[in-house]
Scaffold this motif. Structure first.
Motif, short mmCIF file in Angstrom:
data_model
loop_
_atom_site.label_atom_id
_atom_site.label_comp_id
_atom_site.label_asym_id
_atom_site.label_seq_id
_atom_site.Cartn_x
_atom_site.Cartn_y
_atom_site.Cartn_z
N THR A 51 30.99 13.86 -16.20
CA THR A 51 30.48 13.64 -17.42
C THR A 51 30.42 12.16 -17.72
N ARG A 52 29.46 12.04 -18.74
CA ARG A 52 29.28 10.41 -19.22
C ARG A 52 30.87 9.82 -19.55
N PHE A 81 31.95 1.87 -7.91
CA PHE A 81 30.96 2.74 -8.43
C PHE A 81 29.83 2.38 -7.57
N LYS A 110 28.21 -3.71 -22.64
CA LYS A 110 27.28 -2.78 -23.17
C LYS A 110 27.54 -2.58 -24.52
N LEU A 156 32.62 8.74 -16.61
CA LEU A 156 32.14 7.75 -15.87
C LEU A 156 32.76 6.51 -16.62
N GLU A 157 32.67 6.62 -17.97
CA GLU A 157 33.12 5.48 -18.97
C GLU A 157 34.57 5.21 -18.84
N LEU A 162 25.78 13.30 -17.31
CA LEU A 162 25.72 12.01 -16.64
C LEU A 162 24.20 11.60 -16.64
N LYS A 171 20.48 -3.54 -14.15
CA LYS A 171 21.27 -3.16 -15.34
C LYS A 171 20.55 -3.82 -16.76
N LEU A 204 31.94 -2.02 -19.56
CA LEU A 204 31.57 -1.48 -20.98
C LEU A 204 31.56 -2.38 -22.20
N GLU A 231 25.69 4.37 -10.72
CA GLU A 231 26.76 4.55 -11.83
C GLU A 231 26.88 3.26 -12.36
N ASN A 232 26.70 2.14 -11.72
CA ASN A 232 26.93 0.80 -12.62
C ASN A 232 25.89 0.59 -13.42
N ILE A 233 24.71 1.17 -13.07
CA ILE A 233 23.33 1.02 -14.06
C ILE A 233 23.65 1.95 -15.15
N VAL A 234 24.23 3.09 -14.76
CA VAL A 234 24.11 3.96 -15.95
C VAL A 234 25.20 4.08 -16.79
N VAL A 235 26.38 3.59 -16.47
CA VAL A 235 27.62 3.57 -17.23
C VAL A 235 27.42 2.93 -18.58
N GLY A 236 27.76 3.60 -19.56
CA GLY A 236 27.63 3.14 -21.11
C GLY A 236 26.22 2.81 -21.77
N THR A 237 25.31 3.56 -20.90
CA THR A 237 23.73 3.39 -21.34
C THR A 237 23.45 4.41 -22.45
N HIS A 238 24.06 5.84 -22.23
CA HIS A 238 23.36 6.70 -23.41
C HIS A 238 24.51 6.94 -24.28
N LEU A 265 30.08 -1.16 -26.01
CA LEU A 265 30.85 0.20 -26.20
C LEU A 265 32.27 -0.42 -26.32
#
Ligand SMILES: Nc1ncnc2c1ncn2[C@@H]1O[C@H](COP(=O)(O)OP(=O)(O)OP(=O)(O)O)[C@@H](O)[C@H]1O
Ligand SMILES: [Mg+2]
Lengths: 309, 507
Positions: free
Chosen positions: A170-171, B94, A189, A174-175, B111, B152, A186, B98-105, A191
């Motif tokens: 899950t997202r 990662f 970004k 990952l966070e 995921l 990123k 984080l 994963e490094n690119i995606v984390v915290g983006t959505h 967050l």
């Protein structure tokens, strides 16, 4: 010794292992989430004790075990809130915070307990009954060991794959893992690092409180001072020995539980080994394990280090 | 031209320092705008204010002519601003994806890696970036990690891209590729803020804003000024852009200080990182080490400073065999090392400047009093070095992670320069330094050479190597492919050796 007798002992040891594993597993899986988020929570023992005492208090006061379970979880959350405030908001050293919590809770519960039973016989309660799963529990041997347990035991074991899914699929997971490895990733970004660390500490503490509740309601009918007797520490050891991975943690908890279950059966087995040796075995086993695993540690990089911008 | 981002009298303070003072800066749509200034001038701080990572104490920001306030990077990201930080902000464990995606959505629990994979693939195609999305970042070379950082920012849909010294960790070839990518971005209408200390890069931008001590000195077009004028704006005096050739005393160099024979080393994954390396460095000699990064330079430096033990071969320092000894013995015998990764290997970021300045030498008599550290003495020495190396810091106990990148580097240089006395190992010592400091560092290295040190110097600036070295060894695939005389060797010849073409040893 007859064969029948031997099998009965084996079943008893293994079923005991599953039951003994339950509270430690709750705490260890909860702590796994907390530590993956970078918080080295040393207050597991205290949180568990708080859960146990609260469960006792509510169970004897209301007679409802389920209310008691709920109360244990809430008590865990409250302790977790203090831990999160200290470590995340105030950025106090994680170890000091945890050790302080343990001392505080040990003192408080003992005081409350004395007040509660003052001038009367210690009240008791009726704990959980086994819930046999229809069909499965009829399987010979396996059924008796695995599928004739308390309801919460099934939940504890179900929590392992659930937390695995949370962490890796899950997202949020990952966070969460990102927090333990590099919280700045984080932060840049936009967050909130602290909101997520609060959530992780609270989750872990609720699970630990639940573990404490089960310890109370699943094994006994009355509270004793220091009833957790190091199980919170064992949860931390299991986490390290399990290399911060759900299946590793599960395996470590099962090994510890097996050792303890064997220890409670030594008399029946006629083994002439002091009980204390068995109590020390989990710690010894994990030290050996850790020496072997040292090179490929999955310990989060920023574990226990307060985050400053 | 339309102004996309503008600051009006922006001021940002840290305890004891004014990092930005009344900064007026504007970014036009579709331009490459370079921020240029000494180490500690406030370039990174200004970028972080534009990105919402720091909140300025004074002044205001305007986006497309409207006043805005970025309370966190999230606001800046929503406004289409992306930033690549001076030091990587990656999770080594990662994968790239994963490094690119984390915290983006921000919505949903999934995921969404599959969708992300497609978008990353198309970004990679668009910008001709070659990256394996499922590789772990820890396994990537430094240069590739920089592409991850850029992806990123692009992945978040940046229209304005802030690049804080992106080429400091890149090889010359990679830098050229980076600049192709940057001009492509410009064609696509992105606006770019670029921070760089390298004159060639500065001269390629559309406009340059020069900062000095937190204030804007001026904004100029590179066509209208010479590099000399730019550096004068930066430091307020003239500096030598190139070191003058000044060879060492060839006679002294005959007496060898370091002799290395048949050195081989395999890393933990069993890759042969050093293959039969044989070298000699004489007294008062600078041996340049040229090579594409990742070809064994790091391992060679680590073997020569005792950090890792070679599988075979010998290391002789001033006539004494020392391979296999712990690194402390190397230090005791006067070996100094400037590692290439400053925060990971050279410093303890949370410690103060003065503690970092004695790291490794803390047992030295000068610093102790019985079992205790002599803080007074350490403080005095540290303050002397802070002055000497012109380290910009509020005080000697400022933690080094509060220093600008270049000033942190100076702490390492100061420490290794004063404590070593025979052999100086310098791996990329000028990385991230401003031109004024580079000039100073090179002068120091030459001074050490003249004092009789043997110096091993690795640099990605080949021209600097040609000017400074008495001989240049070229390393490729862990082997020394040639040792050449810089007097009669061209950059092209060295380039061939770096590519692995072998030349019979000149010795
Ligand atoms: N987090 C911080 N805390 C305290 N002081 C800081 C912090 N970050 C930067 N500074 C100070 O602010 C000043 C400007 O630093 P900045 O990082 O912006 O410099 P820079 O121009 O990027 O330099 P470099 O080229 O070396 O990277 C320096 O004096 C630095 O010591
Ligand atoms: Mg900077």
């Amino acid at each position: 010794m007859g064969e029948l007798f031997q099998e009965a002992i084996l079943v008893s040891i293994l079923a005991g292992m599953i039951r003994i594993a339950t509270p430690i597993l709750f705490a260890a899986i909860g702590e796994l989430v907390t530590q993956r988020a970078g918080i080295w929570n040393m207050g597991v023992e205290g949180t568990m004790l708080m859960g146990a005492f609260t469960a006792y208090f509510i169970a004897t006061a209301t007679g409802s075990v389920w209310l008691a379970v709920l109360a244990a979880m809430i008590a865990g959350a409250l302790v977790g809130l203090i831990i999160a405030f200290m470590t995340v908001t105030m950025r106090v050293d994680h170890f000091i915070t945890g050790l302080g919590i343990n001392l505080l809770v040990a003192g408080l519960t003992l005081y409350w307990f004395r007040m509660y039973i003052k001038g009367r016989a210690q009240p008791t309660f009726d704990g959980f009954d086994n819930v046999a799963i229809p069909g499965l529990s009829a399987i010979p041997f396996i059924g008796e060991i695995l599928f004739d347990q308390r309801l919460l035991t099934y939940m504890a074991f179900a929590a392992v794959p659930a937390v695995w899914y949370l962490l890796y699929r899950t997202r949020w997971g990952l966070e969460l893992r990102c927090l333990g490895e590099n919280p700045k990733a984080l932060d840049i970004k936009g967050l909130s690092v602290s909101a997520r660390q609060y959530a992780a500490v609270l989750f872990g503490s609720v699970m630990t409180g639940l573990g404490g509740g089960f310890l109370m309601l699943g094994f006994s009918d009355r509270f004793l001072a220091d009833i957790t007797a190091g199980r919170g520490w064992l949860a931390i050891v299991a986490l390290i020995a399990g290399n911060w991975m759900p299946r590793g943690v599960l395996a470590a908890v099962l090994v510890f539980a097996l050792l303890e279950s064997v220890a409670t059966h030594v008399q029946v087995l006629g083994i002439d080994v002091p009980h204390q040796i068995f109590l020390a075995l989990p710690y010894l086993a994990s030290i050996l394990l850790l020496m072997g695993l040292r090179r490929q540690s999955r310990q989060p990089q920023r574990l226990g280090i307060p985050y400053f911008r | 031209m339309t102004t996309i981002l503008r600051t009006v009298n922006l001021t940002k303070r840290f305890p004891g320092v004014i990092a930005n003072e009344d900064v007026n800066f504007d970014l036009q749509k579709g331009e490459i705008h370079c921020l240029f200034g000494e180490n500690g001038a406030g370039k990174s701080t200004l970028s972080s204010c534009l990105f919402g990572f720091y909140q300025p104490e004074g002044g205001s920001l305007e986006l497309n002519g409207e006043p805005v306030k970025f309370r966190s990077p999230r606001d800046a990201i929503h406004a289409g601003i992306g930033m690549v930080h001076q030091h990587f902000v990656l999770v080594p464990d990662f994968t790239v994806l994963e490094n690119i995606v984390v915290g983006t959505h921000e919505h949903g629990w999934q995921l969404g890696l599959d969708e992300a994979r497609k978008r990353v693939a198309s970004l990679c195609r668009e910008y001709e970036i070659d990256l394996e999305p499922d590789a772990l970042v820890r396994d990537l070379a430094v240069g590739q990690q920089q592409w991850v950082e850029i992806l990123k920012a692009l992945y978040l849909g940046a229209k304005v891209l802030i690049l804080d010294e992106p080429s400091a960790v890149l090889t010359p070839e990679e830098s050229i590729r980076l600049f192709r990518i940057i001009s492509h971005m410009k064609e696509l209408g992105l606006s770019i803020i670029l921070i760089s200390h390298k004159m060639v890069e500065v001269m390629q931008s559309d406009r340059v804003t020069v900062l000095r001590k937190g204030k804007v000195v001026g904004t100029v077009c590179p066509d209208e000024v010479t590099p000399k004028e730019l550096t004068r704006m930066m430091v307020g005096r003239d500096i030598e852009l190139r070191v003058v050739r000044d060879r060492s005393n060839k006679e002294a160099a005959k007496e060898p200080v370091l002799v290395v024979g048949g050195l081989s080393y395999r890393d933990t994954r069993d890759n042969l990182m050093l293959d039969q390396v044989t070298l000699t460095i004489g007294r008062g000699e600078i041996l340049g080490l040229a090579g594409v990064s990742g070809n064994g330079q790091k391992e060679l430096f680590e073997v020569l400073s005792g950090i890792i033990v070679p599988g075979s071969g010998n290391v002789t320092l001033a006539g004494e065999r020392i391979e296999g000894l712990p690194s402390r013995h190397y230090m005791d015998r006067g070996v100094g090392l400037v590692p290439d990764d400053r925060f990971r290997e050279g410093l303890i970021p949370e410690f103060g400047i003065q503690e970092n300045m004695i790291l490794g030498w803390q047992r030295h008599d000068d610093y102790t009093q019985g079992p205790f550290l002599n803080h007074k003495q350490i403080g005095t020495i540290a303050e002397g070095l802070i002055d000497e190396f012109r380290i910009k810091a509020p005080s000697a106990d400022t933690p080094v992670n509060h220093l600008s990148g270049g000033n942190a580097q100076k702490v390492i240089l100061a420490r290794e320069f004063v404590h070593s006395n025979k052999l100086l190992l310098a791996n990329q010592p000028t990385r991230g330094l401003d031109l004024g400091v580079i000039e100073y560092v090179y002068k120091q290295i030459i001074a050490k050479r003249d004092e009789g040190y043997a110096v091993l110097l690795a640099s990605e600036e080949l021209e600097d190597l040609l000017n400074l070295s008495d001989r240049i060894a070229v390393i490729s695939g862990g082997r020394i492919t040639g040792v050449v005389d810089p007097e009669n060797t061209s950059i092209e010849e060295i380039g061939l050796l770096m590519a692995g073409e072998r030349k019979e040893a000149a010795e």
